[in-house]
Design an enzyme around this catalytic site. Structure first.
Site, PDB file in Angstrom:
ATOM      1  N   LYS A  22      18.296  41.227  64.380  1.00  0.00           N
ATOM      2  CA  LYS A  22      19.431  42.343  64.506  1.00  0.00           C
ATOM      3  C   LYS A  22      18.646  43.558  63.056  1.00  0.00           C
ATOM      4  O   LYS A  22      19.191  44.825  63.757  1.00  0.00           O
ATOM      5  CB  LYS A  22      20.190  41.594  63.942  1.00  0.00           C
ATOM      6  CG  LYS A  22      21.308  42.289  63.476  1.00  0.00           C
ATOM      7  CD  LYS A  22      22.499  41.853  62.377  1.00  0.00           C
ATOM      8  CE  LYS A  22      23.428  42.086  61.634  1.00  0.00           C
ATOM      9  NZ  LYS A  22      22.649  42.612  60.633  1.00  0.00           N
ATOM     10  N   ASN A  23      17.847  43.310  62.136  1.00  0.00           N
ATOM     11  CA  ASN A  23      18.155  44.736  61.482  1.00  0.00           C
ATOM     12  C   ASN A  23      16.368  45.694  60.994  1.00  0.00           C
ATOM     13  O   ASN A  23      16.666  46.376  60.973  1.00  0.00           O
ATOM     14  CB  ASN A  23      17.763  43.918  60.033  1.00  0.00           C
ATOM     15  CG  ASN A  23      18.449  42.700  59.314  1.00  0.00           C
ATOM     16  OD1 ASN A  23      19.715  43.572  59.654  1.00  0.00           O
ATOM     17  ND2 ASN A  23      18.921  42.049  58.622  1.00  0.00           N
ATOM     18  N   CYS A 117      34.707  51.007  49.269  1.00  0.00           N
ATOM     19  CA  CYS A 117      34.119  50.517  48.433  1.00  0.00           C
ATOM     20  C   CYS A 117      32.586  49.913  48.809  1.00  0.00           C
ATOM     21  O   CYS A 117      31.991  49.906  47.441  1.00  0.00           O
ATOM     22  CB  CYS A 117      35.200  49.354  48.068  1.00  0.00           C
ATOM     23  SG  CYS A 117      35.272  48.113  49.712  1.00  0.00           S
ATOM     24  N   ARG A 122      27.579  48.056  47.215  1.00  0.00           N
ATOM     25  CA  ARG A 122      26.412  48.429  47.472  1.00  0.00           C
ATOM     26  C   ARG A 122      25.640  49.692  47.624  1.00  0.00           C
ATOM     27  O   ARG A 122      25.796  50.656  48.598  1.00  0.00           O
ATOM     28  CB  ARG A 122      26.402  47.760  48.798  1.00  0.00           C
ATOM     29  CG  ARG A 122      26.209  46.389  49.221  1.00  0.00           C
ATOM     30  CD  ARG A 122      26.771  45.920  50.764  1.00  0.00           C
ATOM     31  NE  ARG A 122      25.745  45.966  51.062  1.00  0.00           N
ATOM     32  CZ  ARG A 122      24.911  45.325  52.297  1.00  0.00           C
ATOM     33  NH1 ARG A 122      26.482  44.924  53.165  1.00  0.00           N
ATOM     34  NH2 ARG A 122      24.401  45.369  52.996  1.00  0.00           N
ATOM     35  N   ASP A 308      19.082  36.367  52.578  1.00  0.00           N
ATOM     36  CA  ASP A 308      19.893  36.738  54.565  1.00  0.00           C
ATOM     37  C   ASP A 308      20.213  34.758  54.436  1.00  0.00           C
ATOM     38  O   ASP A 308      20.841  34.410  55.229  1.00  0.00           O
ATOM     39  CB  ASP A 308      20.039  37.356  55.220  1.00  0.00           C
ATOM     40  CG  ASP A 308      20.464  38.861  54.860  1.00  0.00           C
ATOM     41  OD1 ASP A 308      21.187  39.178  53.856  1.00  0.00           O
ATOM     42  OD2 ASP A 308      20.009  39.822  55.183  1.00  0.00           O
ATOM     43  N   ARG A 400      28.656  39.552  65.215  1.00  0.00           N
ATOM     44  CA  ARG A 400      27.255  40.496  64.741  1.00  0.00           C
ATOM     45  C   ARG A 400      25.865  40.570  64.574  1.00  0.00           C
ATOM     46  O   ARG A 400      24.987  41.721  64.836  1.00  0.00           O
ATOM     47  CB  ARG A 400      28.570  41.268  63.546  1.00  0.00           C
ATOM     48  CG  ARG A 400      29.259  41.557  63.128  1.00  0.00           C
ATOM     49  CD  ARG A 400      29.418  42.056  61.702  1.00  0.00           C
ATOM     50  NE  ARG A 400      27.961  43.159  61.346  1.00  0.00           N
ATOM     51  CZ  ARG A 400      27.576  42.851  60.210  1.00  0.00           C
ATOM     52  NH1 ARG A 400      28.369  42.421  59.172  1.00  0.00           N
ATOM     53  NH2 ARG A 400      25.951  43.349  59.853  1.00  0.00           N
TER      54      ARG A 400
HETATM   55  C1  UD1 Z   1      19.531  45.526  53.754  1.00  0.00           C
HETATM   56  C2  UD1 Z   1      19.791  43.728  54.966  1.00  0.00           C
HETATM   57  C3  UD1 Z   1      20.636  42.615  54.488  1.00  0.00           C
HETATM   58  C4  UD1 Z   1      20.303  41.915  53.021  1.00  0.00           C
HETATM   59  C5  UD1 Z   1      19.156  43.240  52.585  1.00  0.00           C
HETATM   60  C6  UD1 Z   1      18.570  42.290  51.410  1.00  0.00           C
HETATM   61  C7  UD1 Z   1      20.160  45.524  57.037  1.00  0.00           C
HETATM   62  C8  UD1 Z   1      20.494  45.992  58.144  1.00  0.00           C
HETATM   63  N1  UD1 Z   1      20.453  44.629  56.513  1.00  0.00           N
HETATM   64  O1  UD1 Z   1      20.353  45.237  53.794  1.00  0.00           O
HETATM   65  O2  UD1 Z   1      21.070  41.674  55.483  1.00  0.00           O
HETATM   66  O3  UD1 Z   1      20.321  41.083  52.832  1.00  0.00           O
HETATM   67  O4  UD1 Z   1      18.979  44.277  53.134  1.00  0.00           O
HETATM   68  O5  UD1 Z   1      17.320  42.145  52.138  1.00  0.00           O
HETATM   69  O6  UD1 Z   1      18.360  45.527  56.867  1.00  0.00           O
HETATM   70  N2  UD1 Z   1      20.528  48.629  46.259  1.00  0.00           N
HETATM   71  C9  UD1 Z   1      20.632  49.787  44.781  1.00  0.00           C
HETATM   72  N3  UD1 Z   1      20.667  50.663  45.015  1.00  0.00           N
HETATM   73  C10 UD1 Z   1      19.900  51.747  46.578  1.00  0.00           C
HETATM   74  C11 UD1 Z   1      20.118  50.888  47.437  1.00  0.00           C
HETATM   75  C12 UD1 Z   1      20.005  49.304  47.136  1.00  0.00           C
HETATM   76  O7  UD1 Z   1      21.001  49.722  43.976  1.00  0.00           O
HETATM   77  O8  UD1 Z   1      20.310  52.869  46.706  1.00  0.00           O
HETATM   78  C13 UD1 Z   1      20.474  47.341  45.785  1.00  0.00           C
HETATM   79  C14 UD1 Z   1      21.539  46.408  46.618  1.00  0.00           C
HETATM   80  O9  UD1 Z   1      22.538  47.190  45.338  1.00  0.00           O
HETATM   81  C15 UD1 Z   1      21.274  44.613  46.314  1.00  0.00           C
HETATM   82  C16 UD1 Z   1      19.122  45.566  46.430  1.00  0.00           C
HETATM   83  O10 UD1 Z   1      18.914  46.996  45.857  1.00  0.00           O
HETATM   84  O11 UD1 Z   1      21.359  44.397  44.966  1.00  0.00           O
HETATM   85  C17 UD1 Z   1      19.048  45.467  47.833  1.00  0.00           C
HETATM   86  O12 UD1 Z   1      19.681  46.103  49.244  1.00  0.00           O
HETATM   87  P1  UD1 Z   1      19.113  46.915  49.949  1.00  0.00           P
HETATM   88  O13 UD1 Z   1      17.640  45.671  50.116  1.00  0.00           O
HETATM   89  O14 UD1 Z   1      18.705  47.868  50.156  1.00  0.00           O
HETATM   90  O15 UD1 Z   1      19.849  45.874  50.978  1.00  0.00           O
HETATM   91  P2  UD1 Z   1      20.238  46.546  52.188  1.00  0.00           P
HETATM   92  O16 UD1 Z   1      19.139  47.727  52.920  1.00  0.00           O
HETATM   93  O17 UD1 Z   1      21.817  47.298  52.171  1.00  0.00           O
END
Ligand code: UD1
Length: 432
Positions: A22-23, A117, A122, A308, A400
């Protein structure tokens, strides 16, 4: 409305074939926006997030056709807009990859944020810092639309990520593929789908080196040609069936996987007493040989234990002897499912990022809800283990990300079905 009804207490036994990731799919489909010719993407999972991102591309002018259950044809030539602001975009988080893809295509992007939110909980500050380093300014329009643009072609730069964010790494890679000169991402995320996206882009003519390591180097190119590409198997779907096999004390051959991607999960299952055999493209989980015992788990960016899979593994730990501690180091608030598990008789206390699980509980059936995708998968595993009939509602979250979950579990001997019902003034009445 729909719910899953599960008669628990049966050990899973047999083979299950894992679908495409999926990702990876939700990153690769928007990446086609960067391409100058049609693409054919294979091993696409048949899940609602893929349908949604395909419809968003259609709204933008692309031709998107499902050739068969697992193959998509996408022709991006009709895309003339640099905006993606419809309600559909708000419906899924990964639509923010259109920011990087549209920036890379035409150095301008206006994309709806998925729910106001979420911006706080996030954040996407790391994505925006990366875009800024390449010369793109951003502004938030009406608190809900992010507008990122540059008057000129983006310029490659050296970008250090404070955290190895999956989303920021992908978005910066997308923006950099057609930028001028070289972009270097330091402290990049290393998840399997980062490597898959880089392989996809390289197969179209991009020049990306180092995906899967801390440092990714991207040299911008002018043109990307159409390709036929098959995406990787889903690490988290595989991990979910591995946890389900262990939690029900079953024996399951999880097929169509890359065992290397599953090492952190395999290591933990071995530690608690499961027997695991690895084959070229399959993993056998056997939990029938000896009693399972406690362990501690800390979630980490890849190659650490994936966040995850944390809720699914937590359910497994409620069923083993001893006290286990989970440390969720990626997300601040990923224990919403605990209150539901408690309804089923689990003994879990949460202290900040730690969950302390008193194992050895015999779970009992209860009406529970999926609070998100992976929490929903955890509820299903709990239902499979529990005595009695468990009903899991809010299954739209589960759909999803899990293709044919009822069929796959039924083939493994589970008693699970999807039931349609009407919700009258808060009371759930079963119809079929
Ligand atoms: C992706 C995955 C999600 C998974 C996560 C961590 C997809 C579609 N989703 O989410 O299922 O749980 O990776 O493996 O691939 N952060 C910041 N600033 C930013 C971006 C992130 O502070 O600009 C922080 C977030 O709040 C969080 C951490 O970094 O605490 C991890 O986020 P990130 O790796 O970006 O996750 P996603 O890409 O949203």
């Amino acid at each position: 409305m729909e719910k899953f009804v599960i008669n628990g207490g049966r050990a899973l036994d047999g083979d299950v074939a894992i679908s495409g990731a999926k990702n990876a799919a939700v990153a690769i489909i928007p990446a086609v926006v960067l391409c100058d010719e049609p693409c054919r993407i294979e091993n696409i999972p048949n899940i609602s997030d893929v349908t949604l991102i395909g419809r968003i591309l259609q709204e933008m002018g692309a031709e998107v056709k499902r050739i068969n259950k697992s193959t998509l044809y996408i022709d991006p030539k009709g895309i003339e807009t640099t905006s993606a602001t419809s309600d559909l975009v708000r419906g899924m988080r990964a639509s923010y990859y259109l920011l990087g893809a549209l920036l890379g295509r035409s150095h301008s992007a206006r994309v709806c944020l998925p729910g106001g939110c979420n911006f706080g909980a996030r954040p996407i500050d790391l994505h925006l810092k990366g875009f800024a380093a390449m010369g793109a300014r951003h502004e938030l329009v009406n608190g809900a639309i992010i507008d990122v643009h540059s008057d000129y072609r983006l310029k490659g730069n050296h970008i250090y990520l404070d955290f190895a964010s999956v989303g920021a790494t992908i978005n910066i890679m997308l923006a950099a593929v057609k930028a001028e000169g070289q972009t270097i991402i330091e402290n990049a995320a290393k998840e399997p789908h980062i490597v898959d996206l880089a392989n996809f882009l390289n197969s179209m003519g991009a020049q990306i080196r180092g995906a899967g390591t801390d440092t990714i180097k991207i040299r911008g190119v002018d043109f990307l040609h159409g390709v036929s590409y098959s995406i990787i198997p889903d690490q988290i779907e595989a991990g979910t069936y591995m946890c389900a096999a262990a939690a029900t004390r079953g024996r399951v051959l999880v097929k169509n996987v890359t065992p290397k991607h599953l090492e952190s999960i395999t290591a933990k299952l071995r530690e608690i007493g499961c027997e695991i055999k690895e084959f070229d493209e399959a993993v056998l989980v056997d939990a029938t040989k000896r009693p399972l015992t406690r362990c501690n788990v800390k979630t980490m960016p890849h190659p650490g234990f994936p966040t995850d899979c944390q809720p699914q593994f937590a359910v497994l730990l409620t069923t083993v002897e001893g006290t286990s501690i989970i440390n969720e180091s990626v997300w601040d608030n990923r224990y919403q499912y605990v209150s539901e598990l408690t309804l089923m008789g689990a003994h879990i206390s949460v202290e900040g990022r730690l969950a302390i699980i008193e194992g050895g509980s015999r779970l009992s059936a209860a009406p529970v809800k999926a609070s998100d995708l992976r929490a929903g998968a955890a509820m299903i595993i709990a239902g499979l283990c529990a005595d009695g009939t468990t009903e899991v509602s809010s299954i739209q979250y589960i759909e999803r990300g899990y293709e044919d979950i009822v069929e796959k579990l039924t083939n493994l001997g589970a008693d699970i079905r999807k039931v349609y019902y009407e919700d009258h003034s808060g009371e759930n009445s079963l119809r079929a």
